[in-house]
Design a protein around this motif. Sequence first.
Motif, PDB file in Angstrom:
ATOM      1  N   ARG A 139      22.933  -2.344 -18.793  1.00 55.88           N
ATOM      2  CA  ARG A 139      23.036  -2.296 -20.263  1.00 55.88           C
ATOM      3  C   ARG A 139      24.453  -1.987 -20.702  1.00 55.88           C
ATOM      4  O   ARG A 139      24.856  -2.377 -21.799  1.00 55.88           O
ATOM      5  CB  ARG A 139      22.041  -1.274 -20.821  1.00 55.88           C
ATOM      6  CG  ARG A 139      20.597  -1.729 -20.595  1.00 55.88           C
ATOM      7  CD  ARG A 139      19.598  -1.017 -21.459  1.00 55.88           C
ATOM      8  NE  ARG A 139      18.257  -1.554 -21.196  1.00 55.88           N
ATOM      9  CZ  ARG A 139      17.318  -1.680 -22.115  1.00 55.88           C
ATOM     10  NH1 ARG A 139      17.560  -1.330 -23.362  1.00 55.88           N
ATOM     11  NH2 ARG A 139      16.129  -2.154 -21.799  1.00 55.88           N
ATOM     12  N   ALA A 174      18.783  -5.667 -23.536  1.00 52.92           N
ATOM     13  CA  ALA A 174      17.451  -5.358 -24.073  1.00 52.92           C
ATOM     14  C   ALA A 174      16.727  -6.631 -24.503  1.00 52.92           C
ATOM     15  O   ALA A 174      15.521  -6.793 -24.254  1.00 52.92           O
ATOM     16  CB  ALA A 174      17.571  -4.388 -25.244  1.00 52.92           C
ATOM     17  N   GLU A 175      17.462  -7.541 -25.131  1.00 52.09           N
ATOM     18  CA  GLU A 175      16.859  -8.806 -25.551  1.00 52.09           C
ATOM     19  C   GLU A 175      16.471  -9.648 -24.330  1.00 52.09           C
ATOM     20  O   GLU A 175      15.407 -10.277 -24.315  1.00 52.09           O
ATOM     21  CB  GLU A 175      17.827  -9.594 -26.441  1.00 52.09           C
ATOM     22  CG  GLU A 175      18.065  -8.974 -27.812  1.00 52.09           C
ATOM     23  CD  GLU A 175      19.061  -7.810 -27.781  1.00 52.09           C
ATOM     24  OE1 GLU A 175      19.667  -7.568 -26.708  1.00 52.09           O
ATOM     25  OE2 GLU A 175      19.211  -7.143 -28.814  1.00 52.09           O
ATOM     26  N   ARG A 176      17.331  -9.640 -23.320  1.00 47.33           N
ATOM     27  CA  ARG A 176      17.007 -10.391 -22.101  1.00 47.33           C
ATOM     28  C   ARG A 176      15.767  -9.816 -21.416  1.00 47.33           C
ATOM     29  O   ARG A 176      14.928 -10.560 -20.903  1.00 47.33           O
ATOM     30  CB  ARG A 176      18.195 -10.352 -21.130  1.00 47.33           C
ATOM     31  CG  ARG A 176      19.410 -11.134 -21.595  1.00 47.33           C
ATOM     32  CD  ARG A 176      20.413 -11.263 -20.464  1.00 47.33           C
ATOM     33  NE  ARG A 176      21.646 -11.895 -20.882  1.00 47.33           N
ATOM     34  CZ  ARG A 176      22.551 -12.364 -20.036  1.00 47.33           C
ATOM     35  NH1 ARG A 176      22.368 -12.261 -18.737  1.00 47.33           N
ATOM     36  NH2 ARG A 176      23.664 -12.932 -20.487  1.00 47.33           N
ATOM     37  N   LEU A 177      15.667  -8.492 -21.407  1.00 47.56           N
ATOM     38  CA  LEU A 177      14.496  -7.872 -20.795  1.00 47.56           C
ATOM     39  C   LEU A 177      13.233  -8.260 -21.557  1.00 47.56           C
ATOM     40  O   LEU A 177      12.197  -8.550 -20.944  1.00 47.56           O
ATOM     41  CB  LEU A 177      14.648  -6.351 -20.775  1.00 47.56           C
ATOM     42  CG  LEU A 177      13.490  -5.579 -20.148  1.00 47.56           C
ATOM     43  CD1 LEU A 177      13.372  -5.890 -18.662  1.00 47.56           C
ATOM     44  CD2 LEU A 177      13.658  -4.082 -20.363  1.00 47.56           C
ATOM     45  N   ALA A 178      13.314  -8.278 -22.874  1.00 46.43           N
ATOM     46  CA  ALA A 178      12.153  -8.659 -23.688  1.00 46.43           C
ATOM     47  C   ALA A 178      11.711 -10.084 -23.380  1.00 46.43           C
ATOM     48  O   ALA A 178      10.517 -10.397 -23.440  1.00 46.43           O
ATOM     49  CB  ALA A 178      12.474  -8.500 -25.165  1.00 46.43           C
ATOM     50  N   ARG A 179      12.661 -10.938 -23.031  1.00 47.46           N
ATOM     51  CA  ARG A 179      12.343 -12.324 -22.665  1.00 47.46           C
ATOM     52  C   ARG A 179      12.067 -12.465 -21.172  1.00 47.46           C
ATOM     53  O   ARG A 179      11.870 -13.568 -20.673  1.00 47.46           O
ATOM     54  CB  ARG A 179      13.490 -13.256 -23.073  1.00 47.46           C
ATOM     55  CG  ARG A 179      13.749 -13.320 -24.572  1.00 47.46           C
ATOM     56  CD  ARG A 179      14.703 -14.466 -24.909  1.00 47.46           C
ATOM     57  NE  ARG A 179      16.018 -14.312 -24.280  1.00 47.46           N
ATOM     58  CZ  ARG A 179      17.077 -13.738 -24.851  1.00 47.46           C
ATOM     59  NH1 ARG A 179      16.968 -13.232 -26.083  1.00 47.46           N
ATOM     60  NH2 ARG A 179      18.236 -13.656 -24.220  1.00 47.46           N
ATOM     61  N   GLU A 180      12.088 -11.351 -20.453  1.00 44.29           N
ATOM     62  CA  GLU A 180      11.860 -11.307 -18.995  1.00 44.29           C
ATOM     63  C   GLU A 180      12.893 -12.130 -18.247  1.00 44.29           C
ATOM     64  O   GLU A 180      12.589 -12.774 -17.238  1.00 44.29           O
ATOM     65  CB  GLU A 180      10.441 -11.746 -18.658  1.00 44.29           C
ATOM     66  CG  GLU A 180       9.383 -10.839 -19.247  1.00 44.29           C
ATOM     67  CD  GLU A 180       7.978 -11.209 -18.819  1.00 44.29           C
ATOM     68  OE1 GLU A 180       7.581 -12.391 -19.000  1.00 44.29           O
ATOM     69  OE2 GLU A 180       7.287 -10.322 -18.292  1.00 44.29           O
ATOM     70  N   GLU A 181      14.134 -12.074 -18.710  1.00 39.41           N
ATOM     71  CA  GLU A 181      15.224 -12.814 -18.081  1.00 39.41           C
ATOM     72  C   GLU A 181      16.050 -11.942 -17.152  1.00 39.41           C
ATOM     73  O   GLU A 181      16.952 -12.450 -16.478  1.00 39.41           O
ATOM     74  CB  GLU A 181      16.117 -13.440 -19.155  1.00 39.41           C
ATOM     75  CG  GLU A 181      15.397 -14.509 -19.968  1.00 39.41           C
ATOM     76  CD  GLU A 181      16.232 -15.040 -21.136  1.00 39.41           C
ATOM     77  OE1 GLU A 181      15.744 -15.945 -21.834  1.00 39.41           O
ATOM     78  OE2 GLU A 181      17.377 -14.561 -21.334  1.00 39.41           O
ATOM     79  N   ALA A 201      12.723  -6.174 -14.263  1.00 36.94           N
ATOM     80  CA  ALA A 201      12.227  -4.873 -14.706  1.00 36.94           C
ATOM     81  C   ALA A 201      11.961  -4.009 -13.485  1.00 36.94           C
ATOM     82  O   ALA A 201      11.212  -4.423 -12.584  1.00 36.94           O
ATOM     83  CB  ALA A 201      10.944  -5.041 -15.520  1.00 36.94           C
ATOM     84  N   ASP A 242      17.310  -4.216 -14.940  1.00 37.91           N
ATOM     85  CA  ASP A 242      17.480  -3.426 -16.158  1.00 37.91           C
ATOM     86  C   ASP A 242      17.772  -1.969 -15.821  1.00 37.91           C
ATOM     87  O   ASP A 242      17.197  -1.399 -14.898  1.00 37.91           O
ATOM     88  CB  ASP A 242      16.221  -3.508 -17.017  1.00 37.91           C
ATOM     89  CG  ASP A 242      16.377  -2.778 -18.343  1.00 37.91           C
ATOM     90  OD1 ASP A 242      17.412  -2.975 -19.009  1.00 37.91           O
ATOM     91  OD2 ASP A 242      15.469  -2.009 -18.693  1.00 37.91           O
ATOM     92  N   ASP A 264      23.452  -7.700 -24.501  1.00 37.08           N
ATOM     93  CA  ASP A 264      22.150  -8.242 -24.904  1.00 37.08           C
ATOM     94  C   ASP A 264      21.066  -7.972 -23.861  1.00 37.08           C
ATOM     95  O   ASP A 264      20.047  -8.665 -23.820  1.00 37.08           O
ATOM     96  CB  ASP A 264      22.259  -9.743 -25.159  1.00 37.08           C
ATOM     97  CG  ASP A 264      22.664 -10.526 -23.914  1.00 37.08           C
ATOM     98  OD1 ASP A 264      23.202  -9.908 -22.960  1.00 37.08           O
ATOM     99  OD2 ASP A 264      22.454 -11.755 -23.901  1.00 37.08           O
TER     100      ASP A 264
END
Length: 246
Positions: free
Chosen positions: A197, A204-211, A214, A192, A202
Amino acid sequence: MSEAERGVCLVIGAGDGLGASIARAFAREGLGVCVTRRPRHTDAIDTLAEAIRAEGGKAYSFGLDARVEADVAALVERIEREIGAIEVLVFNIGANVSFPVVETTTQVYSKVWEMAALAGFLTSREAARAMIERGRGTILFTGATASLRGGAGFSAFAGAKHALRALAQSLARELGPKGVHVAHVVIDGAIDGAFIRGRMPDAAERLAREEILAPDEIARNYVWLHKQRRSAWTFEMDLRPWKETW
């Protein structure tokens, strides 16, 4: 314990993403942190150092072209003399480029090798001189998927990263018996940050799902490697998101 007694973490290639996270992580451990980037990025590393100091850490910023032997030697000597003993060296220069092989010029190939392999040799050699004398220290190299396998369009990057991994292996075998821990970290996946980015709408969405990776979580592992007891040292660690195909 004073700053000099805790020692220094030198981060070569302290960019806005992983490099900055590594610097912050070691600063939180009480080490003085020296961060470097190419001289044209001095404003960015000055800002990073200021942010670390604002959080209560000790940080110093230096413009450095890590491909220049005399400059690398002078910086290591200055840090050792003016700031403290380099207990940790993190080599984190990326140099990731992609070109079809027929479009890869000699200049591009040479520059990528210089950034990702020659600079790694120069910085680790100079740090090793001091670490060997003290009988302790940690040298950490940031690797990539290309460290293990070359992909289409990545001839220059893969060649340089393979060379860096080979350097790390040689150093681990040579310096381990002298008390210096050398480790190579394979980062397998997107990290990330501003670059990713800009390429992944997407992200930010992938980071939220830990995909995607970090940076702060990667940095935690660098600190853990440094704190390992010598009875159980890791040479190579690979880090990837849980959904990464490998």
